[in-house]
Design an enzyme around this catalytic site. Structure first.
Site, PDB file in Angstrom:
ATOM      1  N   TYR A  85       0.845  -1.201   0.000  1.00 23.49           N
ATOM      2  CA  TYR A  85       0.000   0.000   0.000  1.00 23.49           C
ATOM      3  C   TYR A  85       0.882   1.254   0.000  1.00 23.49           C
ATOM      4  CZ  TYR A  85      -3.140  -3.556   2.079  1.00 23.49           C
ATOM      5  OH  TYR A  85      -3.851  -4.710   2.359  1.00 23.49           O
ATOM      6  N   GLU A 102       1.569  -1.329  -4.952  1.00 22.22           N
ATOM      7  CA  GLU A 102       0.406  -0.449  -4.931  1.00 22.22           C
ATOM      8  C   GLU A 102      -0.492  -0.870  -6.104  1.00 22.22           C
ATOM      9  OE1 GLU A 102      -2.508   1.983  -4.583  1.00 22.22           O
ATOM     10  OE2 GLU A 102      -0.933   2.146  -3.056  1.00 22.22           O
ATOM     11  N   CYS A 162      -5.090   3.340   9.976  1.00 25.27           N
ATOM     12  CA  CYS A 162      -6.089   4.406  10.061  1.00 25.27           C
ATOM     13  C   CYS A 162      -7.320   3.938  10.838  1.00 25.27           C
ATOM     14  CB  CYS A 162      -6.487   4.885   8.666  1.00 25.27           C
ATOM     15  SG  CYS A 162      -7.192   3.597   7.613  1.00 25.27           S
ATOM     16  N   GLU A 178      -4.925   8.093  13.522  1.00 23.43           N
ATOM     17  CA  GLU A 178      -3.942   7.182  12.928  1.00 23.43           C
ATOM     18  C   GLU A 178      -3.076   6.610  14.045  1.00 23.43           C
ATOM     19  OE1 GLU A 178      -2.882   6.788   9.376  1.00 23.43           O
ATOM     20  OE2 GLU A 178      -4.777   7.712   8.755  1.00 23.43           O
TER      21      GLU A 178
END
Length: 371
Positions: free
Chosen positions: A223, A244, A329, A363
């Site tokens: 990611y 990604e 997150c 986060e």
């Protein structure tokens, strides 16, 4: 943050608490979730109380001949027109109200069926403004928008269904000072970027601090986006493989490597699950053509998954790597994933990063080392 719309427009929450109380609330929330896995102190990285957000989207409310910025659900008459928004960084704030003045003073070409405006800005005063319409954009719109670009000192992009009109560029270039070094990032209008530049720097520097403890081997990142973490962390490893799924993000990541003269990173357009299958030898991908996975000896992996957290295959893969930097997150899915990861690793460091002041979102980051 003082705002006349605080608690009304729906953009911010926790408005009954001071910023210090908000941080304390988030710290306690994450500490409780991580308590089964970590007994140390949770490091807290705060945000500016105002002018912290470099991305913003506003609806357009039409009342007679006038347009206003609005938040909320316009279709259900739940919109609140706004006269200020102190959460956006200065390069957005100084342009958004001038933009509204120009739209309202125009012949109608700029305002006709305009339904939203998006801003993407940098700390170096670049700004990209995307205007979204429920109609096809013609040459008359293009000509007025070109004048608007010059007036605002910004880049204007128009979008409607199946149409994108780029007048100059569709990106901005951010420059951040990270761990004493400048890093430049091309950020595209449709690509993901971290919304809070100052907290983003703190988050990257925290990850660098963990990487410095390793100091050897190769680095795997899943990611990776446009290379937000990848570029600065690449200085502490021999070879880097970053994955990604987004084509646009990979394009930006490659540009950012060139901008920063970094040559030890290889990017692969693969989902996290696909990368797991490739590294485990279960499946071959044409997108990995020319990349010899056997050349890599990964000492460290960084994952920054979406809110859903990690899939089982990725957890199984990274469980075999000595050091794990997990940026999350969603502290709930982080805690869920730690139930498995702490069977092979122990949490050495933990932190929270307040990317989203005045909201419930937070986060988190943990650094794990193999037992």
């Amino acid at each position: 943050m003082i705002c006349k719309h605080f608690g009304a427009c729906g953009s911010c929450g926790l408005y009954e608490k001071s910023y210090a109380q908000q941080l304390e609330y988030k710290q306690e929330k994450v500490s409780i979730l991580l308590a089964p896995f970590y007994s140390g102190a949770l490091e807290v990285f705060d945000s500016p109380d105002s002018h912290y957000r470099a991305r913003a989207e506003f609806r357009i409310w039409h009342e007679g001949e006038r347009c206003d910025f609005a938040m909320g659900n316009i279709e259900k008459n739940g919109a609140v027109t706004i006269e200020e928004c102190p959460k956006v960084i200065a390069p957005i704030e100084k342009r958004m109200w001038r933009l509204l003045e120009r739209i309202n003073a125009s012949s109608g070409v700029l305002k006709n069926r305009l339904f939203a405006v998006e801003f993407l800005a940098t700390t170096t005063d670049e700004c990209l403004i995307t205007m979204l319409y429920h109609r096809k954009l013609d040459e008359a719109w293009r000509e007025e928008a070109k004048v608007l670009e010059q007036d605002l000192g910004a880049r204007i992009l128009g979008r409607s269904r199946k149409q994108k009109v780029v007048l100059s560029d569709e990106f901005v270039t951010e420059e951040l000072q990270i761990d004493g070094k400048p890093f430049r990032y091309v950020q595209y209008e449709s690509g993901f970027t971290q919304p809070n530049p100052q907290v983003n720097v703190k988050m990257i520097e925290w990850a660098i601090r963990q990487a410095k403890k390793v100091g050897q081997g190769d680095f795997l990142e899943s990611y990776c986006g446009l290379g937000n973490f990848t570029l600065p962390l690449s200085h502490y490893f021999e070879k880097v493989l970053a994955t990604e799924i987004s084509k646009r993000s990979i394009q930006a990541a490659l540009q950012n490597c060139e901008l920063n003269h970094i040559e030890n990173i290889t990017f692969a357009r693969l989902a996290s699950e696909e990368m797991t299958e490739a590294l485990q030898g279960k499946r071959e991908f044409n997108r990995l053509h020319g990349i010899d996975l056997k050349r890599y000896d990964f000492s460290t992996v960084l994952v920054d998954p979406p809110r859903a957290g990690l899939d089982e295959g990725t957890i199984a893969l990274i469980s075999g790597i000595e050091n794990i930097i997990y940026i999350s997150c969603n502290p709930e899915t982080l805690a869920r994933d730690l139930e498995t990861l702490t069977q092979t690793h122990e949490v050495i460091e933990a932190a929270i990063f307040d990317q989203f002041p005045h909201t419930d979102h937070v986060e988190s980051g943990v650094f794990l080392k193999k037992k």
